[in-house]
Design a protein around this motif. Structure first.
Motif, PDB file in Angstrom:
ATOM      1  N   LYS A   1      11.345 -93.385 -15.363  1.00  0.00           N
ATOM      2  CA  LYS A   1      11.310 -93.759 -16.778  1.00  0.00           C
ATOM      3  C   LYS A   1      10.439 -92.734 -17.491  1.00  0.00           C
ATOM      4  O   LYS A   1       9.259 -92.560 -17.148  1.00  0.00           O
ATOM      5  CB  LYS A   1      10.683 -95.142 -16.951  1.00  0.00           C
ATOM      6  N   GLY A   2      11.011 -92.016 -18.447  1.00  0.00           N
ATOM      7  CA  GLY A   2      10.226 -90.989 -19.106  1.00  0.00           C
ATOM      8  C   GLY A   2      10.794 -90.574 -20.440  1.00  0.00           C
ATOM      9  O   GLY A   2      11.870 -91.017 -20.851  1.00  0.00           O
ATOM     10  N   ARG A   3      10.063 -89.682 -21.085  1.00  0.00           N
ATOM     11  CA  ARG A   3      10.460 -89.136 -22.378  1.00  0.00           C
ATOM     12  C   ARG A   3      10.823 -87.670 -22.201  1.00  0.00           C
ATOM     13  O   ARG A   3      10.077 -86.911 -21.582  1.00  0.00           O
ATOM     14  CB  ARG A   3       9.318 -89.263 -23.387  1.00  0.00           C
ATOM     15  N   LEU A   4      11.972 -87.275 -22.738  1.00  0.00           N
ATOM     16  CA  LEU A   4      12.409 -85.892 -22.636  1.00  0.00           C
ATOM     17  C   LEU A   4      11.987 -85.146 -23.894  1.00  0.00           C
ATOM     18  O   LEU A   4      12.538 -85.346 -24.979  1.00  0.00           O
ATOM     19  CB  LEU A   4      13.930 -85.831 -22.460  1.00  0.00           C
ATOM     20  N   LEU A   5      10.976 -84.274 -23.759  1.00  0.00           N
ATOM     21  CA  LEU A   5      10.434 -83.525 -24.886  1.00  0.00           C
ATOM     22  C   LEU A   5      10.582 -82.038 -24.630  1.00  0.00           C
ATOM     23  O   LEU A   5       9.994 -81.503 -23.687  1.00  0.00           O
ATOM     24  CB  LEU A   5       8.956 -83.880 -25.105  1.00  0.00           C
ATOM     25  N   ASP A   6      11.400 -81.388 -25.441  1.00  0.00           N
ATOM     26  CA  ASP A   6      11.629 -79.939 -25.317  1.00  0.00           C
ATOM     27  C   ASP A   6      12.032 -79.554 -23.898  1.00  0.00           C
ATOM     28  O   ASP A   6      11.577 -78.547 -23.337  1.00  0.00           O
ATOM     29  CB  ASP A   6      10.363 -79.166 -25.731  1.00  0.00           C
ATOM     30  N   GLY A   7      12.891 -80.360 -23.295  1.00  0.00           N
ATOM     31  CA  GLY A   7      13.394 -80.045 -21.958  1.00  0.00           C
ATOM     32  C   GLY A   7      12.468 -80.421 -20.829  1.00  0.00           C
ATOM     33  O   GLY A   7      12.770 -80.144 -19.667  1.00  0.00           O
ATOM     34  N   ILE A   8      11.331 -81.051 -21.133  1.00  0.00           N
ATOM     35  CA  ILE A   8      10.368 -81.466 -20.108  1.00  0.00           C
ATOM     36  C   ILE A   8      10.344 -82.993 -20.042  1.00  0.00           C
ATOM     37  O   ILE A   8      10.245 -83.665 -21.070  1.00  0.00           O
ATOM     38  CB  ILE A   8       8.962 -80.927 -20.403  1.00  0.00           C
ATOM     39  N   LEU A   9      10.457 -83.535 -18.834  1.00  0.00           N
ATOM     40  CA  LEU A   9      10.436 -84.966 -18.638  1.00  0.00           C
ATOM     41  C   LEU A   9       8.980 -85.427 -18.505  1.00  0.00           C
ATOM     42  O   LEU A   9       8.315 -85.132 -17.515  1.00  0.00           O
ATOM     43  CB  LEU A   9      11.233 -85.339 -17.392  1.00  0.00           C
ATOM     44  N   VAL A  10       8.495 -86.130 -19.522  1.00  0.00           N
ATOM     45  CA  VAL A  10       7.109 -86.591 -19.549  1.00  0.00           C
ATOM     46  C   VAL A  10       7.049 -88.011 -19.008  1.00  0.00           C
ATOM     47  O   VAL A  10       7.745 -88.914 -19.510  1.00  0.00           O
ATOM     48  CB  VAL A  10       6.528 -86.535 -20.976  1.00  0.00           C
TER      49      VAL A  10
END
Length: 276
Positions: free
Chosen positions: A204-213
């Motif tokens: 479960k994560g957030r995709l920010l500028d191609g990076i999975l946070v």
């Protein structure tokens, strides 16, 4: 008889002491048919050609401008071997694969605001058979009211590597290999230490500028029991015979027979060789 023995004696006296004749026989076993019932000939396992039934009752709800929530009902009948994974398809070309243990999906993989999206879900069984698509549902994401971020479900195989620096320091890098792309993972806190390369995971994560946070590696990362998509490999190749059976191919296997014959002139024993 004396002349004959003398002739053979002189002939063998010219043979160097310890001369070795080596006969090497290479026996190729390439594609040989087994000679007994115990040999490795086996009937092919019946392949499952029946796809699972399609998922039912797909529902989509917009969570925010970057996130859509999906849920559906798993196939209820016993057609084929049953679903092992689900494939979620989006009208703009987006596609995600997840294990069949769950029937919900949070899509936050590059979901754009103010965009109409149509979703379908299909089931995949252990034989790789794909079901028909579920009912299609369409939603429209709203414009973003602020710094909204979507949190979604991501599944794939984990890649773990260590990057060393000249000053002696190092850091561990984590990457998620999905069925479509490679996503670098950034843990907001400390990364779990038990992760290993090749492990199938759900994140479960957030995709920010191609990076999975990922906020928490303990609560937002789950190791799956089996890979979502896998292929079976074997070290023994097989070939199909004319009668439809599978025969083991032992190409490249060789056996070597070495025969050593020593001829020497043993004058002390006065032993003579005779040929008939």
């Amino acid at each position: 008889m004396k002349a004959r023995s003398s002739l053979w004696s002189r002939a063998y006296s010219r043979v160097l002491f310890g001369f070795v004749i080596t006969f090497v026989v290479n026996v190729s076993l390439r594609a040989q048919a087994p000679e007994s019932p115990s040999a490795a000939v086996r009937k092919p396992r019946a392949r499952d050609l029946n796809p699972p039934s399609a998922p039912r009752g797909l529902v989509a709800e917009v969570a925010n401008c970057h996130q859509v929530e999906l849920r559906w009902i798993a196939p209820a009948d016993g057609t084929g071997s049953g679903p092992k994974a689900y494939v979620v398809r989006r009208s703009d070309g987006g596609e995600s694969t997840l294990s069949a243990g769950r029937t919900t999906f949070s899509d936050a993989n590059r979901v754009s605001p103010s965009t109409g999206l149509t979703y379908t879900v299909s089931a995949v069984d252990a034989g790789g058979n794909l079901s028909a698509a579920s009912n299609a549902v369409t939603v429209t994401t709203p414009p973003c009211a602020g710094d909204e971020q979507g949190v979604g479900d991501f599944e794939g195989n984990l890649e773990v590597s260590i990057e060393d620096y000249p000053d002696g320091k190092s850091r561990t890098l984590h990457v998620l290999q999905t069925n479509k792309e490679r996503l670098p993972i950034q843990f907001a806190g400390e990364a779990p230490g038990h992760l290993s390369t090749g492990a199938p995971v759900h994140i479960k994560g957030r995709l920010l500028d191609g990076i999975l946070v990922v906020n928490s590696g303990d609560t937002d990362l789950e190791t799956l029991a089996m890979a979502v998509s896998s292929s079976t490999s074997t070290t023994t190749s097989t070939s199909i015979t004319n009668n439809g059976q599978f025969a083991v191919n032992t190409f490249g296997e060789q056996k070597t027979l070495v025969m050593l014959v020593n001829f020497q002139n043993d004058a002390a024993s006065n032993h003579l060789w005779h040929c008939e």
